[in-house]
Design a protein around this motif. Sequence first.
Motif, PDB file in Angstrom:
ATOM      1  N   ARG A 165       0.828  -1.217   0.000  1.00  0.00           N
ATOM      2  CA  ARG A 165       0.000   0.000   0.000  1.00  0.00           C
ATOM      3  C   ARG A 165       0.856   1.257   0.000  1.00  0.00           C
ATOM      4  O   ARG A 165       0.472   2.280  -0.552  1.00  0.00           O
ATOM      5  CB  ARG A 165      -0.902   0.022   1.242  1.00  0.00           C
ATOM      6  N   SER A 166       2.018   1.164   0.653  1.00  0.00           N
ATOM      7  CA  SER A 166       2.799   2.385   0.835  1.00  0.00           C
ATOM      8  C   SER A 166       3.845   2.596  -0.257  1.00  0.00           C
ATOM      9  O   SER A 166       4.423   3.666  -0.358  1.00  0.00           O
ATOM     10  CB  SER A 166       3.485   2.358   2.205  1.00  0.00           C
ATOM     11  N   GLU A 213      -5.840 -16.383  -4.773  1.00  0.00           N
ATOM     12  CA  GLU A 213      -6.758 -15.602  -3.940  1.00  0.00           C
ATOM     13  C   GLU A 213      -6.756 -16.110  -2.500  1.00  0.00           C
ATOM     14  O   GLU A 213      -6.667 -15.313  -1.559  1.00  0.00           O
ATOM     15  CB  GLU A 213      -8.184 -15.678  -4.514  1.00  0.00           C
ATOM     16  N   SER A 214      -6.794 -17.434  -2.329  1.00  0.00           N
ATOM     17  CA  SER A 214      -6.860 -17.917  -0.947  1.00  0.00           C
ATOM     18  C   SER A 214      -5.556 -17.643  -0.199  1.00  0.00           C
ATOM     19  O   SER A 214      -5.573 -17.329   0.991  1.00  0.00           O
ATOM     20  CB  SER A 214      -7.279 -19.388  -0.881  1.00  0.00           C
ATOM     21  N   LEU A 215      -4.426 -17.696  -0.917  1.00  0.00           N
ATOM     22  CA  LEU A 215      -3.159 -17.351  -0.251  1.00  0.00           C
ATOM     23  C   LEU A 215      -3.133 -15.849   0.094  1.00  0.00           C
ATOM     24  O   LEU A 215      -2.648 -15.454   1.156  1.00  0.00           O
ATOM     25  CB  LEU A 215      -1.963 -17.697  -1.156  1.00  0.00           C
ATOM     26  N   SER A 216      -3.703 -15.038  -0.811  1.00  0.00           N
ATOM     27  CA  SER A 216      -3.684 -13.585  -0.570  1.00  0.00           C
ATOM     28  C   SER A 216      -4.479 -13.238   0.694  1.00  0.00           C
ATOM     29  O   SER A 216      -4.194 -12.245   1.361  1.00  0.00           O
ATOM     30  CB  SER A 216      -4.237 -12.826  -1.784  1.00  0.00           C
ATOM     31  N   GLY A 217      -5.449 -14.098   1.006  1.00  0.00           N
ATOM     32  CA  GLY A 217      -6.241 -13.875   2.215  1.00  0.00           C
ATOM     33  C   GLY A 217      -5.403 -14.075   3.481  1.00  0.00           C
ATOM     34  O   GLY A 217      -5.791 -13.622   4.564  1.00  0.00           O
ATOM     35  N   LEU A 218      -4.280 -14.758   3.357  1.00  0.00           N
ATOM     36  CA  LEU A 218      -3.439 -15.013   4.538  1.00  0.00           C
ATOM     37  C   LEU A 218      -2.413 -13.918   4.788  1.00  0.00           C
ATOM     38  O   LEU A 218      -1.705 -13.926   5.798  1.00  0.00           O
ATOM     39  CB  LEU A 218      -2.694 -16.351   4.359  1.00  0.00           C
ATOM     40  N   LEU A 219      -2.340 -12.967   3.851  1.00  0.00           N
ATOM     41  CA  LEU A 219      -1.307 -11.922   3.999  1.00  0.00           C
ATOM     42  C   LEU A 219      -1.698 -10.885   5.044  1.00  0.00           C
ATOM     43  O   LEU A 219      -2.863 -10.569   5.205  1.00  0.00           O
ATOM     44  CB  LEU A 219      -1.050 -11.239   2.658  1.00  0.00           C
ATOM     45  N   PRO A 268     -10.049  -7.748 -12.754  1.00  0.00           N
ATOM     46  CA  PRO A 268     -10.146  -6.286 -12.715  1.00  0.00           C
ATOM     47  C   PRO A 268      -9.105  -5.712 -11.743  1.00  0.00           C
ATOM     48  O   PRO A 268      -9.021  -6.153 -10.605  1.00  0.00           O
ATOM     49  CB  PRO A 268     -11.573  -6.037 -12.206  1.00  0.00           C
ATOM     50  N   GLY A 269      -8.292  -4.790 -12.225  1.00  0.00           N
ATOM     51  CA  GLY A 269      -7.285  -4.160 -11.370  1.00  0.00           C
ATOM     52  C   GLY A 269      -5.934  -4.853 -11.408  1.00  0.00           C
ATOM     53  O   GLY A 269      -4.958  -4.323 -10.898  1.00  0.00           O
ATOM     54  N   LEU A 270      -5.870  -6.045 -11.991  1.00  0.00           N
ATOM     55  CA  LEU A 270      -4.581  -6.759 -12.019  1.00  0.00           C
ATOM     56  C   LEU A 270      -4.189  -7.190 -13.436  1.00  0.00           C
ATOM     57  O   LEU A 270      -4.885  -7.990 -14.067  1.00  0.00           O
ATOM     58  CB  LEU A 270      -4.654  -7.996 -11.111  1.00  0.00           C
ATOM     59  N   ASP A 271      -3.103  -6.613 -13.932  1.00  0.00           N
ATOM     60  CA  ASP A 271      -2.532  -7.005 -15.218  1.00  0.00           C
ATOM     61  C   ASP A 271      -1.186  -7.682 -14.969  1.00  0.00           C
ATOM     62  O   ASP A 271      -0.538  -7.412 -13.959  1.00  0.00           O
ATOM     63  CB  ASP A 271      -2.298  -5.776 -16.118  1.00  0.00           C
ATOM     64  N   ALA A 272      -0.781  -8.534 -15.906  1.00  0.00           N
ATOM     65  CA  ALA A 272       0.512  -9.209 -15.752  1.00  0.00           C
ATOM     66  C   ALA A 272       1.255  -9.247 -17.078  1.00  0.00           C
ATOM     67  O   ALA A 272       0.639  -9.266 -18.146  1.00  0.00           O
ATOM     68  CB  ALA A 272       0.301 -10.629 -15.237  1.00  0.00           C
ATOM     69  N   LEU A 273       2.565  -9.222 -17.002  1.00  0.00           N
ATOM     70  CA  LEU A 273       3.368  -9.420 -18.207  1.00  0.00           C
ATOM     71  C   LEU A 273       4.668 -10.134 -17.859  1.00  0.00           C
ATOM     72  O   LEU A 273       5.131 -10.112 -16.715  1.00  0.00           O
ATOM     73  CB  LEU A 273       3.630  -8.097 -18.935  1.00  0.00           C
ATOM     74  N   GLU A 274       5.235 -10.788 -18.866  1.00  0.00           N
ATOM     75  CA  GLU A 274       6.516 -11.471 -18.686  1.00  0.00           C
ATOM     76  C   GLU A 274       7.518 -10.896 -19.672  1.00  0.00           C
ATOM     77  O   GLU A 274       7.245 -10.828 -20.866  1.00  0.00           O
ATOM     78  CB  GLU A 274       6.361 -12.972 -18.958  1.00  0.00           C
ATOM     79  N   ALA A 299      -4.869  -5.533  -5.591  1.00  0.00           N
ATOM     80  CA  ALA A 299      -5.866  -5.284  -6.637  1.00  0.00           C
ATOM     81  C   ALA A 299      -7.269  -5.506  -6.078  1.00  0.00           C
ATOM     82  O   ALA A 299      -8.212  -4.784  -6.409  1.00  0.00           O
ATOM     83  CB  ALA A 299      -5.620  -6.197  -7.827  1.00  0.00           C
ATOM     84  N   ASN A 300      -7.379  -6.492  -5.207  1.00  0.00           N
ATOM     85  CA  ASN A 300      -8.670  -6.851  -4.637  1.00  0.00           C
ATOM     86  C   ASN A 300      -9.262  -5.742  -3.776  1.00  0.00           C
ATOM     87  O   ASN A 300     -10.471  -5.628  -3.618  1.00  0.00           O
ATOM     88  CB  ASN A 300      -8.505  -8.128  -3.804  1.00  0.00           C
ATOM     89  N   GLU A 301      -8.389  -4.910  -3.221  1.00  0.00           N
ATOM     90  CA  GLU A 301      -8.902  -3.802  -2.399  1.00  0.00           C
ATOM     91  C   GLU A 301      -8.968  -2.512  -3.205  1.00  0.00           C
ATOM     92  O   GLU A 301      -9.076  -1.423  -2.640  1.00  0.00           O
ATOM     93  CB  GLU A 301      -8.067  -3.637  -1.114  1.00  0.00           C
ATOM     94  N   GLY A 302      -8.887  -2.632  -4.532  1.00  0.00           N
ATOM     95  CA  GLY A 302      -9.139  -1.462  -5.384  1.00  0.00           C
ATOM     96  C   GLY A 302      -7.923  -0.835  -6.034  1.00  0.00           C
ATOM     97  O   GLY A 302      -8.057   0.111  -6.809  1.00  0.00           O
ATOM     98  N   GLY A 303      -6.715  -1.348  -5.733  1.00  0.00           N
ATOM     99  CA  GLY A 303      -5.520  -0.784  -6.370  1.00  0.00           C
ATOM    100  C   GLY A 303      -5.401  -1.254  -7.821  1.00  0.00           C
ATOM    101  O   GLY A 303      -5.922  -2.308  -8.180  1.00  0.00           O
TER     102      GLY A 303
END
Length: 326
Positions: free
Chosen positions: A7-8, A320-326, A68-74, A34-38
């Motif tokens: 966030r910071s 997503e489920s792992l992100s819930g543990l952060l 929505p809110g999350l893009d990825a590239l390699e 991304a899930n919280e709107g970033g």
Amino acid sequence: MLLELARSRKILFFGGKGGVGKTTVSSATAFARANEGGRVLLVSTDPAHNLGHLFDREIGAKPVRIMPGLDALELDPDDTVETHMKEVSGALYQLMPVHLHKEIDKHIDLSRNAPGMQEAAILERMAEVIEQGLEEYDLIVFDTAPSGHTARLMALPEMMSAWTEGLIKRREKADRFAEFVRDLGRDSSMEDKTIGSADNEEQEKESQIRRILLRRRHKFTHLRDRLADEDMTSFVIVLAAERLPVLETIELSEQLIQAGVHLGCLVVNKRAPEDGGEFLRERHGLEEKHLQTLSDALPRIPRQDLYLLVQDIVGLEAVESLSGLL
Ligand SMILES: Nc1ncnc2c1ncn2[C@@H]1O[C@H](COP(=O)(O)OP(=O)(O)OP(=O)(O)O)[C@@H](O)[C@H]1O
Ligand SMILES: [Mg+2]
């Protein structure tokens, strides 16, 4: 802890040994933000196409929408090297007289496989991704290749800008020498219009070369400034709670300090649960011992532990489920 960092900061790097969970944890962090709107861009600099495997879909050099809110590239190292080489040879063609162009081609062919070339090329692409990304996204997350490599990558902008600097200086010396020789050979009868226009052309070429070099230098110093700005950029080391990974983490942290990069968090991944029976409890105790060494060496760096999960982490739902543990 990790989420607070996400966030910071605007740029986060995830590094660490092979297989510790860099791709998994960086993706989960990107997901959570991304899930919280970033608006988040997740970037892999690892040749092994990690993100594609994790999300079980094709991800290429252009951003694809993960959710929505999350893009990825390699960043594809081979493509990146090719583009980079074309630019470098273009610049060198301008620097050198025509009869040396074959030499340049030979040199370029050799350097294509030279050590450090892929990193240099990736670094240049990284600089571009960051400049563009900062306009469109709130956070850029880099999933990097295994460690030693990463610290080198962080020190590279410095080296690259020193290299360009040297080239500019040499160029300036050559310019002054050329001017001197021209002046020596010039007598008043030669100062006619044709000579003047050839001079202008020459000067125009020179300043074009200098512009290319200066632009390149600017790119690297700018990247350097971004990476060294701790309000903007932070580095996360992912590790396992074992003896060697702990020692290597301490080493990596020293390299980061030397490179002037802020170390924001240590993620100890795949920890043995304390309540998983005798074997795992014993393992947990041993891990605690190793982690004591870690916190003795790096007492001020926040730490986040993630437990070993039963299932493999593949696909968006697992992330997503792992992100819930952060
Ligand atoms: N907390 C966890 N619990 C269980 N499995 C995990 C956990 N974290 C990661 N894994 C699994 O460990 C394996 C390696 O993870 P990952 O690919 O994220 O590591 P990496 O550091 O990116 O590896 P590499 O260095 O090869 O890029 C994967 O199969 C992943 O699903
Ligand atoms: Mg990976």
